[in-house]
Write a protein that holds these residues in place. Sequence first.
Motif, PDB file in Angstrom:
ATOM      1  N   LEU A 268       0.637  -1.235   0.104  1.00 52.01           N
ATOM      2  CA  LEU A 268      -0.080   0.081   0.069  1.00 52.01           C
ATOM      3  C   LEU A 268       0.857   1.320  -0.077  1.00 52.01           C
ATOM      4  CD1 LEU A 268      -2.832  -1.163   2.674  1.00 52.01           C
ATOM      5  CD2 LEU A 268      -2.963  -1.361   0.182  1.00 52.01           C
ATOM      6  N   SER A 269       0.180   2.346  -0.505  1.00 48.29           N
ATOM      7  CA  SER A 269       0.886   3.735  -0.485  1.00 48.29           C
ATOM      8  C   SER A 269      -0.385   4.764  -0.295  1.00 48.29           C
ATOM      9  CB  SER A 269       1.965   3.952  -1.459  1.00 48.29           C
ATOM     10  OG  SER A 269       0.818   4.314  -2.785  1.00 48.29           O
ATOM     11  N   GLY A 270      -0.040   5.730   0.629  1.00 49.60           N
ATOM     12  CA  GLY A 270      -1.094   6.540   1.245  1.00 49.60           C
ATOM     13  C   GLY A 270      -1.394   6.197   2.401  1.00 49.60           C
ATOM     14  N   GLU A 271      -2.502   6.992   2.997  1.00 49.97           N
ATOM     15  CA  GLU A 271      -3.258   6.773   4.230  1.00 49.97           C
ATOM     16  C   GLU A 271      -4.108   5.775   4.158  1.00 49.97           C
ATOM     17  OE1 GLU A 271      -4.513  10.063   6.515  1.00 49.97           O
ATOM     18  OE2 GLU A 271      -2.641  10.820   6.972  1.00 49.97           O
ATOM     19  N   TRP A 272      -4.097   4.677   5.008  1.00 53.34           N
ATOM     20  CA  TRP A 272      -4.953   3.537   5.109  1.00 53.34           C
ATOM     21  C   TRP A 272      -5.375   3.096   6.416  1.00 53.34           C
ATOM     22  CZ3 TRP A 272      -6.828   1.231   0.542  1.00 53.34           C
ATOM     23  CH2 TRP A 272      -6.092   1.479  -0.814  1.00 53.34           C
ATOM     24  N   GLN A 273      -6.658   2.437   6.566  1.00 52.30           N
ATOM     25  CA  GLN A 273      -7.088   1.821   7.554  1.00 52.30           C
ATOM     26  C   GLN A 273      -7.556   0.790   7.700  1.00 52.30           C
ATOM     27  OE1 GLN A 273     -10.269   4.095   9.929  1.00 52.30           O
ATOM     28  NE2 GLN A 273      -9.351   3.643  11.871  1.00 52.30           N
ATOM     29  N   MET A 274      -7.487  -0.475   8.412  1.00 53.13           N
ATOM     30  CA  MET A 274      -8.229  -1.682   8.158  1.00 53.13           C
ATOM     31  C   MET A 274      -9.577  -1.641   9.153  1.00 53.13           C
ATOM     32  SD  MET A 274      -7.205  -5.619   8.886  1.00 53.13           S
ATOM     33  CE  MET A 274      -6.854  -5.325  10.674  1.00 53.13           C
ATOM     34  N   ASP A 285      -6.275  11.397  -0.261  1.00 56.08           N
ATOM     35  CA  ASP A 285      -6.660  11.537  -1.762  1.00 56.08           C
ATOM     36  C   ASP A 285      -6.381  10.871  -2.580  1.00 56.08           C
ATOM     37  OD1 ASP A 285      -8.518  13.619  -0.701  1.00 56.08           O
ATOM     38  OD2 ASP A 285      -6.997  15.471  -0.985  1.00 56.08           O
ATOM     39  N   GLU A 286      -4.892  10.388  -2.632  1.00 62.52           N
ATOM     40  CA  GLU A 286      -4.607   9.485  -3.564  1.00 62.52           C
ATOM     41  C   GLU A 286      -3.782   8.021  -2.914  1.00 62.52           C
ATOM     42  OE1 GLU A 286      -3.901   9.850  -7.063  1.00 62.52           O
ATOM     43  OE2 GLU A 286      -5.452  11.774  -6.822  1.00 62.52           O
ATOM     44  N   GLU A 305     -16.850   3.088   0.855  1.00 65.89           N
ATOM     45  CA  GLU A 305     -17.403   3.416   2.205  1.00 65.89           C
ATOM     46  C   GLU A 305     -18.734   4.355   2.040  1.00 65.89           C
ATOM     47  OE1 GLU A 305     -15.481   2.103   5.277  1.00 65.89           O
ATOM     48  OE2 GLU A 305     -15.527   0.859   3.501  1.00 65.89           O
ATOM     49  N   GLU A 306     -19.516   4.403   3.325  1.00 66.35           N
ATOM     50  CA  GLU A 306     -20.758   5.281   3.128  1.00 66.35           C
ATOM     51  C   GLU A 306     -20.483   6.750   2.646  1.00 66.35           C
ATOM     52  OE1 GLU A 306     -24.619   5.964   6.022  1.00 66.35           O
ATOM     53  OE2 GLU A 306     -23.000   4.526   6.542  1.00 66.35           O
ATOM     54  N   GLY A 307     -20.958   7.361   1.758  1.00 68.60           N
ATOM     55  CA  GLY A 307     -20.997   8.516   1.745  1.00 68.60           C
ATOM     56  C   GLY A 307     -19.718   9.087   0.553  1.00 68.60           C
ATOM     57  N   THR A 308     -19.162   7.813   0.060  1.00 66.95           N
ATOM     58  CA  THR A 308     -18.527   7.846  -1.409  1.00 66.95           C
ATOM     59  C   THR A 308     -19.185   7.508  -2.412  1.00 66.95           C
ATOM     60  OG1 THR A 308     -16.407   7.583   0.062  1.00 66.95           O
ATOM     61  CG2 THR A 308     -16.227   7.394  -2.082  1.00 66.95           C
ATOM     62  N   ASP A 309     -19.308   8.444  -3.393  1.00 65.51           N
ATOM     63  CA  ASP A 309     -20.402   8.074  -4.555  1.00 65.51           C
ATOM     64  C   ASP A 309     -19.434   7.204  -5.802  1.00 65.51           C
ATOM     65  OD1 ASP A 309     -22.432   9.217  -3.557  1.00 65.51           O
ATOM     66  OD2 ASP A 309     -21.710  10.860  -4.383  1.00 65.51           O
ATOM     67  N   THR A 310     -18.139   7.555  -5.992  1.00 67.06           N
ATOM     68  CA  THR A 310     -17.220   6.827  -6.897  1.00 67.06           C
ATOM     69  C   THR A 310     -15.996   7.469  -6.910  1.00 67.06           C
ATOM     70  OG1 THR A 310     -17.166   6.546  -9.577  1.00 67.06           O
ATOM     71  CG2 THR A 310     -17.644   8.786  -8.617  1.00 67.06           C
ATOM     72  N   VAL A 311     -14.972   6.526  -7.258  1.00 67.99           N
ATOM     73  CA  VAL A 311     -13.534   6.708  -7.161  1.00 67.99           C
ATOM     74  C   VAL A 311     -12.776   6.258  -8.469  1.00 67.99           C
ATOM     75  CG1 VAL A 311     -11.460   6.286  -6.105  1.00 67.99           C
ATOM     76  CG2 VAL A 311     -13.386   6.729  -4.702  1.00 67.99           C
ATOM     77  N   ASP A 312     -12.114   7.251  -8.996  1.00 64.92           N
ATOM     78  CA  ASP A 312     -11.546   6.970 -10.291  1.00 64.92           C
ATOM     79  C   ASP A 312     -10.175   6.187  -9.986  1.00 64.92           C
ATOM     80  OD1 ASP A 312     -13.388   8.649 -11.643  1.00 64.92           O
ATOM     81  OD2 ASP A 312     -12.065  10.434 -11.566  1.00 64.92           O
ATOM     82  N   HIS A 350      -7.794   7.561  -6.891  1.00 69.97           N
ATOM     83  CA  HIS A 350      -7.706   8.986  -7.171  1.00 69.97           C
ATOM     84  C   HIS A 350      -9.164   9.296  -6.363  1.00 69.97           C
ATOM     85  CE1 HIS A 350      -4.613   8.675 -10.118  1.00 69.97           C
ATOM     86  NE2 HIS A 350      -5.608   7.792 -10.858  1.00 69.97           N
ATOM     87  N   GLY A 351      -9.007   9.059  -5.030  1.00 68.83           N
ATOM     88  CA  GLY A 351     -10.065   9.787  -4.179  1.00 68.83           C
ATOM     89  C   GLY A 351     -10.339   8.812  -2.953  1.00 68.83           C
ATOM     90  N   LYS A 352     -10.631   9.502  -1.774  1.00 67.30           N
ATOM     91  CA  LYS A 352     -10.508   8.611  -0.435  1.00 67.30           C
ATOM     92  C   LYS A 352     -11.851   7.809  -0.312  1.00 67.30           C
ATOM     93  CE  LYS A 352      -9.866  12.497   1.605  1.00 67.30           C
ATOM     94  NZ  LYS A 352      -9.834  13.438   2.742  1.00 67.30           N
ATOM     95  N   GLY A 353     -12.028   6.896   0.509  1.00 60.79           N
ATOM     96  CA  GLY A 353     -13.218   6.198   0.484  1.00 60.79           C
ATOM     97  C   GLY A 353     -13.344   4.957   0.025  1.00 60.79           C
ATOM     98  N   VAL A 354     -12.449   4.463  -1.020  1.00 63.92           N
ATOM     99  CA  VAL A 354     -12.302   3.145  -1.594  1.00 63.92           C
ATOM    100  C   VAL A 354     -11.902   2.269  -0.718  1.00 63.92           C
ATOM    101  CG1 VAL A 354     -10.155   3.615  -2.887  1.00 63.92           C
ATOM    102  CG2 VAL A 354     -11.961   2.017  -3.631  1.00 63.92           C
ATOM    103  N   ALA A 355     -12.513   0.926  -0.701  1.00 64.29           N
ATOM    104  CA  ALA A 355     -11.841  -0.188   0.243  1.00 64.29           C
ATOM    105  C   ALA A 355     -11.431  -1.275  -0.720  1.00 64.29           C
ATOM    106  CB  ALA A 355     -12.996  -0.744   1.112  1.00 64.29           C
ATOM    107  N   GLY A 356     -10.549  -1.981  -0.271  1.00 59.21           N
ATOM    108  CA  GLY A 356      -9.810  -3.208  -0.842  1.00 59.21           C
ATOM    109  C   GLY A 356     -10.146  -4.385   0.001  1.00 59.21           C
ATOM    110  N   TYR A 357     -10.771  -5.457  -0.599  1.00 59.87           N
ATOM    111  CA  TYR A 357     -10.980  -6.621   0.180  1.00 59.87           C
ATOM    112  C   TYR A 357     -10.216  -7.929   0.020  1.00 59.87           C
ATOM    113  CZ  TYR A 357     -15.435  -4.169   1.646  1.00 59.87           C
ATOM    114  OH  TYR A 357     -16.191  -3.370   2.303  1.00 59.87           O
ATOM    115  N   ALA A 358     -10.175  -8.375  -1.257  1.00 58.93           N
ATOM    116  CA  ALA A 358      -9.623  -9.556  -1.607  1.00 58.93           C
ATOM    117  C   ALA A 358      -9.065  -9.581  -2.949  1.00 58.93           C
ATOM    118  CB  ALA A 358     -10.587 -10.824  -1.252  1.00 58.93           C
TER     119      ALA A 358
END
Length: 364
Positions: A268-274, A285-286, A305-312, A350-358
């Motif tokens: 990972l790069s950037g700010e992440w939280q499990m 943001d990136e 995540e809730e409140g996020t519409d779309t991430v490029d 390119h945008g906060k609020g996206v989550a990676g699962y598997a």
Amino acid sequence: MQRIIPTILCTLLIGCTAPPSPAVEGEVVPPATRNAEPVLPSDEVVMDLPSLPKLSRAPELTGLDPWHNSDPLTLAELRGKVVLVDFWTYSCINCIRTFPALRGYYEKFQDQPFVLLGVHAPEFAFEKLESNVADAIKRNNLNWPIAQDNDFQTWRAFANRYWPAKYLVDAEGYIRYTHFGEGEYEETDLAIQSLLAEIGASVVSDNMPEEEEVSRRNRSPEIYLGSRSWPALGNPSTSSGGPGSVLPTDEVVTYEAPGSLTLNKYYLSGEWQMRDQERQVLLSDEGTIRIKFLGSEMNLVLGLEEGTDTVDADIEVNGEHTQSFNVDKNELFNLYSGEYGEHEVILRLHGKGVAGYAFTFGAN
């Protein structure tokens, strides 16, 4: 993608096993034996159909809600019909690969005393939402009765451990055949025909589901971005809380891009939280997710995540930009399909609020 508790593994043939908690590799129940020929209607061509033993009495369906494409059903009211119970979840690649065969069974036997019944048991929290399941059903043209088993009550009643899993129930309510994972589509077709023949129903011998050749080549294992595959996080290790910590952490962590990648590790790069032990969420943001894998196909379950519409998002494979897309739903996304081998992939978000699962992989 086999598992019981506490680690999850997925394979091409067996598929996933697990909930409601993560699981470890376990034994696979062998498919039912097949020998003699049943008695067929006199106007039908005699085929080499399997003779299927009674494995056990099928448990009643329980805790299923909501229902899609049907009013609620029970196995008791379906007595006199052959019922194929299919356990699945919509972001599982192994389940997705069985959809063509399932559509084939539904279309082939829809005029017979046969019911295909889907039981959707969620692997991730977003797969519990009725709207998400309804959207997946519509997008994949799944027209048979499907019920959500969000609390795994029917899953437990069947003592099931796998995605996907099929249980074939005869007209008297006995389980006569099981299959776990992908493949053996023709065998399942013949098992359905065998049980239909037992009750004097018309049997159709042609239009068998096409069996895809299964690759035996090595490929990367399924890799979760939550606690289940924590050792697969390849950022430099620290003793506690930081990038690559030896223990999972739910703290916000700033990761830096690595200089090189190790096979079957993600970075990972950037700010992440499990969050909820099941996903990594981008808070900056990136950010990027990088991985080196072996195979000819790579998929990643992504969500918002809730409140996020779309991430490029942009994809680079082996240093070359290959595609751009929008993460606009909780879904499995194909990030690479091509030549078999080792590949390095960078997913730029390119945008906060996206989550990676598997991650899941193929090796055709």
